[in-house]
Enzyme design. Structure first.
Site, PDB file in Angstrom:
ATOM      1  CG  ASP A  52      -2.151  -0.748   0.691  1.00 15.91           C
ATOM      2  OD1 ASP A  52      -2.733  -0.383  -0.202  1.00 15.91           O
ATOM      3  OD2 ASP A  52      -3.278  -1.927   1.977  1.00 15.91           O
ATOM      4  CG  HIS A 225      -9.769  -6.888   2.351  1.00 12.60           C
ATOM      5  ND1 HIS A 225     -10.121  -6.351   3.587  1.00 12.60           N
ATOM      6  CD2 HIS A 225      -8.998  -6.680   1.403  1.00 12.60           C
ATOM      7  CE1 HIS A 225      -8.976  -5.844   3.612  1.00 12.60           C
ATOM      8  NE2 HIS A 225      -8.544  -5.533   2.635  1.00 12.60           N
ATOM      9  CG  HIS A 246      -3.466  -8.190   1.261  1.00  8.57           C
ATOM     10  ND1 HIS A 246      -4.508  -8.543   0.819  1.00  8.57           N
ATOM     11  CD2 HIS A 246      -3.934  -7.586   2.425  1.00  8.57           C
ATOM     12  CE1 HIS A 246      -5.292  -7.756   0.345  1.00  8.57           C
ATOM     13  NE2 HIS A 246      -4.885  -6.303   1.466  1.00  8.57           N
ATOM     14  CG  ASP A 315      -1.184  -5.663   4.156  1.00  6.03           C
ATOM     15  OD1 ASP A 315      -1.728  -4.811   3.444  1.00  6.03           O
ATOM     16  OD2 ASP A 315      -2.597  -6.148   5.221  1.00  6.03           O
TER      17      ASP A 315
END
Ligand SMILES: *[C@@H]1O[C@H](CO)[C@@H](O)[C@H](O)[C@H]1NC(C)=O
Ligand SMILES: *[C@@H]1O[C@H](CO)[C@@H](O)[C@H](O)[C@H]1NC(C)=O
Ligand SMILES: *[C@@H]1O[C@H](CO)[C@@H](O)[C@H](O)[C@H]1NC(C)=O
Ligand SMILES: *[C@@H]1O[C@H](CO)[C@@H](O)[C@H](O)[C@H]1NC(C)=O
Ligand SMILES: *[C@@H]1O[C@H](CO)[C@@H](O)[C@H](O)[C@H]1NC(C)=O
Ligand SMILES: [Zn+2]
Length: 430
Positions: A52, A225, A246, A315
């Site tokens: 990210d 997610h 992830h 991550d």
């Protein structure tokens, strides 16, 4: 007869010597395993599933790349020096935007995140954008760090297949169907947001159309997610292998972001991949963790579905706490060393580092080629499923509802002003 003192010193000397030998041995094995990890990673450099950095560029620098030197960036765990030290050859960079942007400006914000990743990966010669398995292989030959662009959360497409296609045109090759919010068509593993909560409808008809269109385009479906129900529905529906970019093992740490064994079996049948997340919270279910615990996730998943279905999705920058010894992207060799010490073979680790991902990416491309005869999908989400103030309902505007400065002008002008309002959104898309 030797004095008591002499006996003491003799046994002491013996003890010291064996300690020295054993710690020397220990040192040599430790060093050689460390060297083995580096050597293996230089031959099979890592393809990492999730980072990210772009989110941090937004938060810390408002995307002003000119203010920083990406070789060495403070307050983050990712920069060029550390990616190189960690043998990271290709990084999937997430172009994540907050769930709060859903039904607002998620599409614009996603475009801006794609822009910053593309800028970063074209302005620095150490990087290059890659959009196919072949380009990824070529980038290794050229000693570049390949940048794969990945959307994190279906809210980024605002329930529009044309938007999805345009993101593909900009180089996006993977999309996680949700982040921590449900979309109108898929369900999140988190219940942070109550919007679009529904029962027995974890992947709507439109959600299925999204998966089909991703299969047709050759975009990797990412199930990190999503809820387990949504993941299961996608695994039933997708014609191509999917990834968890992830996520870790639920059997080792029962966090809802992790994948339970029964779902791992479905993933294996799909020939997909789970890329293990290193965030402490998902590793030990606590804010602290160690490398040994991380390796437990790898051992467990290997035992359940084999090393051929495992990858790594660090991550970094998306999470705050990482295990001791894995604090930034330069530390990946320590993990590989731990797995070597646990008797993982070099071939298994080469799979985990990059060959499994390349296999999945190539299979996704092969399915795309097979579906080449299918035309772009014209499926639209039913308007009642996406009613919100930010959606323009096409139609000639009522002059009485136009902003007041315009109602002061002549009747003839109203008509052209109305047309302009209709045209403006399409002009912005060029
Ligand atoms: C990065 O910059 C910091 C200071 O800003 C410096 O201490 C450090 O040595 C630099 N690291 C590299 C790899 O250049
Ligand atoms: C959802 O499915 C369960 C079991 O399959 C059923 O008991 C329940 O009534 C369903 N709920 C709705 C809203 O359809
Ligand atoms: C997770 O496991 C712990 C024990 O390891 C248990 O106390 C807790 O209830 C579990 N949570 C869930 C959601 O299953
Ligand atoms: C690593 O952490 C686990 C708890 O998550 C603990 O049981 C174990 O002893 C630790 N191992 C080492 C080598 O510190
Ligand atoms: C690895 O293999 C060696 C030799 O076969 C064995 O002694 C050792 O216990 C194994 N280690 C683990 C962690 O399985
Ligand atoms: Zn995430």
């Amino acid at each position: 007869m030797p004095s008591e003192k002499a006996v003491m010193s003799a046994s002491c000397r013996f003890w010291m010597q064996s300690l020295l030998v054993s710690s020397l041995c220990h040192l040599i094995t430790a060093y050689s395993q460390r060297d083995r990890a580096h050597d293996l990673m230089s031959r099979y450099p890592l393809i990492d599933g999730h980072n990210d950095l772009a989110l941090q560029l937004r938060i810390l620098h408002n995307n002003r790349l000119s203010q920083i030197d990406l070789h060495n960036v403070s307050k983050v765990a990712t920069d060029i020096s550390r990616l190189q030290a960690g043998h990271v050859q290709t990084q999937m960079f997430s172009v994540y935007v907050m769930c709060g942007a859903q039904q607002k400006d998620a599409v614009r914000l996603t475009l801006e995140q794609i822009d910053v990743v593309r800028r970063m990966c074209t302005e620095y010669p150490d990087f290059e954008v890659v959009t196919s398995a072949q380009e990824l292989r070529d980038s290794e030959m050229r000693h570049k760090i390949g940048c794969l662009i990945s959307i994190e959360g279906g809210h980024s497409i605002d329930s529009s297949l044309p938007a999805l296609r345009m993101f593909y045109q900009l180089g996006v090759r993977s999309m996680a169907l949700t982040h921590t919010c449900n979309t109108p068509w898929a369900e999140s593993s988190s219940n942070l947001y109550s919007v679009f909560q529904r029962q027995n409808d974890s992947l709507t008809e439109f959600g299925k159309a999204v998966v089909e269109e991703m299969n047709r385009l050759g975009m990797i479906v990412d199930l990190s997610h999503t809820s387990w129900d949504t993941a299961l529905a996608v695994l039933k529906h997708s014609r191509a292998p999917v990834i968890f970019s992830h996520s870790s093992s639920h059997a080792i740490c029962n966090h809802s972001r992790n994948v339970p064994d029964w779902l791992l079996h479905k993933l294996k049948s799909n020939k997909g991949l789970i890329m293990v997340n290193l965030h402490s919270k998902f590793i030990s279910c606590r804010d602290e963790a160690n490398i040994s615990r991380v390796a437990d996730h790898f051992d467990h998943i290997k035992q359940v579905i084999g090393a051929g279905s495992i990858g790594i999705g660090g991550d970094f920058e998306g999470a705050t706490s990482f295990p001791q010894g894995l604090e930034d992207v330069s530390k990946y060799p320590a993990l590989i060393q731990e797995l070597l010490e646990r008797n993982w073979t070099e071939s298994e680790l080469a799979d985990v580092l990059r060959r499994n991902f390349l296999r999945v990416f190539e299979e996704v491309e092969r399915v795309r080629d097979q579906l080449g005869f299918i035309r772009p999908s014209e499926v639209q989400i039913p308007s009642e499923e996406v009613q919100n103030a930010c959606r323009l309902v096409l139609g000639r505007p009522d002059p009485k509802e136009l902003p007041s400065e315009q109602s002061a002008s002549s009747r003839a002008d109203h008509r052209s002003a109305g047309l302009l309002i209709l045209l403006l959104p399409s002009l912005f898309w060029i």
